[in-house]
Design an enzyme around this catalytic site. Structure first.
Site, short mmCIF file in Angstrom:
data_model
loop_
_atom_site.label_atom_id
_atom_site.label_comp_id
_atom_site.label_asym_id
_atom_site.label_seq_id
_atom_site.Cartn_x
_atom_site.Cartn_y
_atom_site.Cartn_z
N ASP A 15 0.87 -1.18 0.00
CA ASP A 15 0.00 0.00 0.00
C ASP A 15 0.90 1.23 0.00
O ASP A 15 2.10 1.13 0.26
CB ASP A 15 -0.88 -0.01 1.26
CG ASP A 15 -1.79 1.22 1.35
OD1 ASP A 15 -2.32 1.64 0.31
OD2 ASP A 15 -1.95 1.77 2.45
N GLY A 48 -2.65 9.27 -4.34
CA GLY A 48 -3.80 9.88 -5.03
C GLY A 48 -3.44 11.09 -5.87
O GLY A 48 -4.09 11.37 -6.86
N ASN A 79 -6.18 1.53 -3.19
CA ASN A 79 -7.18 1.78 -4.22
C ASN A 79 -6.57 2.41 -5.47
O ASN A 79 -6.87 2.01 -6.59
CB ASN A 79 -8.28 2.68 -3.66
CG ASN A 79 -9.23 1.90 -2.77
OD1 ASN A 79 -10.11 1.21 -3.26
ND2 ASN A 79 -9.04 1.97 -1.47
N THR A 80 -5.71 3.42 -5.26
CA THR A 80 -5.14 4.13 -6.41
C THR A 80 -4.30 3.19 -7.27
O THR A 80 -4.46 3.14 -8.49
CB THR A 80 -4.28 5.31 -5.92
OG1 THR A 80 -5.09 6.14 -5.10
CG2 THR A 80 -3.76 6.12 -7.09
N GLU A 157 -5.95 7.84 11.47
CA GLU A 157 -4.52 7.73 11.76
C GLU A 157 -4.16 8.38 13.09
O GLU A 157 -3.19 7.98 13.74
CB GLU A 157 -3.68 8.34 10.63
CG GLU A 157 -3.78 7.52 9.36
CD GLU A 157 -2.64 7.78 8.39
OE1 GLU A 157 -1.77 8.62 8.67
OE2 GLU A 157 -2.64 7.15 7.32
N THR A 190 -8.77 2.25 2.06
CA THR A 190 -8.33 1.17 2.96
C THR A 190 -8.39 1.55 4.44
O THR A 190 -8.38 0.67 5.28
CB THR A 190 -6.89 0.74 2.60
OG1 THR A 190 -6.08 1.90 2.54
CG2 THR A 190 -6.87 -0.02 1.30
#
Lengths: 275, 275
Positions: A15, A48, A79-80, A157, A190
């Protein structure tokens, strides 16, 4: 696909940062006999805002690194990178490579009855309409509402998942989606599974929440079984998990320890540009 | 320092991203006749998690770029780069280079009576104790309390400065500082001036709030005047401001337009690695 491999070899998961740990966590739960090597590209996060060329270059470097760890399959837990690099790197790589977008999209298309699906994610994910495009290919009749929730990542986070303000910010972002007629919603980032309970409470029981991390681990399980790649030799309590990052290993470790079911002891920092 | 220069040349201002715009804004206010070239390193933000070697390398690249724009002085509008790169790049550069940390630290040391100073900033800034070290060199008797407020930056960038939840998060981070006996507090992150009113309201009138952006613009003004470098030829309404970024120019423009007193029309994206 028929692949000869060392069944005892680890799964590679990567990731742009810490978010993909929710995917690693699902793999630990659903495939407890599998070893995992995780790489978080903390030096170059977030993906992103980067161009597709750079995302492909980063993904290639990380896959080269993971292959030095003799992984038998790779999960792009971002995802990206799943949207922008999966097609290219899958063709170049002899072992299975899967992303998080297709499993999440497929689960949503299968779950919806009203054919109205909501997607929440980072600004980059929503702007790219990656989930919308893939779901419309799977079922042209679905209509999709996207909503960027840029504060969710820092809230998670910084440990505010259970704090008051997170409820207010969920209301701020999701009010219009709650008032819409979607019956299915994808957690398209995520980090968001860590807000799943609160989002589900807010949206109500009539909305089916799709967690792509969960669906991706299911897909991985099926691929390993179908190809006779699953690890059968190991007692589950002995699976080993290794963590690598490109920067700021301490902060990564702290976050990992807050969400994984056990404490990780070491995180190694590597220079990913060398791969 | 005695420097021959084109007084009509612009001031170069740089930051890791959008935060330094609060410094540019102060320069616009206090030195309305000065042209400005701003560079935001949005491709490599945040600097806080990068090594000192990288911060120096980035700063050198940006200074090389700014010098192609014929700037007459450079302001490092970034706490991390001010702390880690200023000493090195100042020695290599023939024009004046100033940072934000020293002006902020000096103003706090001058303002405090109790000799108890609070500093708020990003995690990287607080962990580095950059303000503490510099203030203790200026006055060994001061004692400093630092507090990282990692959610402030995303709250500001996502437009939540005036929202309810920001008040709750201010309370969460600053409660212990409010109960301490500091009489002076440094806004040690370039985004924080955008929360100045709310932080001041929360902390109360007995605490003097130091805005390093304001102090830095004052320092710049003095340096230009002392060295006969100030622009005298220009009517203030004709100063020109140019904006460059290394990535995602649209998002930068949107944020800039939300905080600057006028709308910027174009932001140019450059490849900073080429400098």
């Amino acid at each position: 696909m028929s692949i000869k491999c060392n069944k005892n070899a680890p799964i590679g998961v990567f990731d742009s940062g810490v978010g993909g740990l929710t995917v690693a966590r699902e793999i630990m739960r659903q495939l407890p006999k599998e070893h995992i090597v995780y790489f978080g590209d903390t030096a170059r996060v977030p993906y992103g805002s980067k161009s597709q060329n750079n995302i492909i270059r980063f993904s290639r470097q990380i896959i080269r690194f993971l292959r030095t760890q003799s992984v038998k399959a790779i999960v792009i837990a971002c995802n990206t990178a799943s949207a922008l690099a999966l097609d290219v790197v899958r063709q170049e790589t002899e072992i299975p490579v899967i992303g998080v977008v297709i499993p999440g999209a497929r689960a949503a298309v299968q779950a919806t009855e009203s054919k109205k699906i909501g997607v929440i994610g980072t600004e980059a994910t929503i702007r790219s309409e990656m989930y919308t495009k893939i779901m419309k290919e799977m079922d042209p009749e679905v209509s999709v509402i996207g909503k960027a929730c840029p504060l969710f990542v820092p809230l998670v986070e910084e440990g505010f998942s259970k704090h008051n303000v997170t409820g207010e910010i969920i209301d701020y972002y999701l009010e219009s989606m709650k008032e819409s007629d979607i019956d299915t919603m994808i957690l398209g980032c995520t980090h968001y599974p860590l807000l799943r309970t609160r989002v589900r409470e807010y949206m109500g029981e009539q909305v089916h929440i799709v967690n792509p991390a969960y669906e991706t681990a299911m897909d991985l399980k099926k691929i390993l079984e179908d190809n006779d790649m699953a690890n059968e030799t190991l007692e589950e309590e002995h699976a080993t998990y290794s963590f690598y990052v490109s920067d700021a290993a301490d902060k990564f470790k702290q976050f990992a320890n807050s969400i994984l079911p056990y404490d990780i002891e070491t995180t190694k920092q590597i220079n990913i540009e060398e791969y």
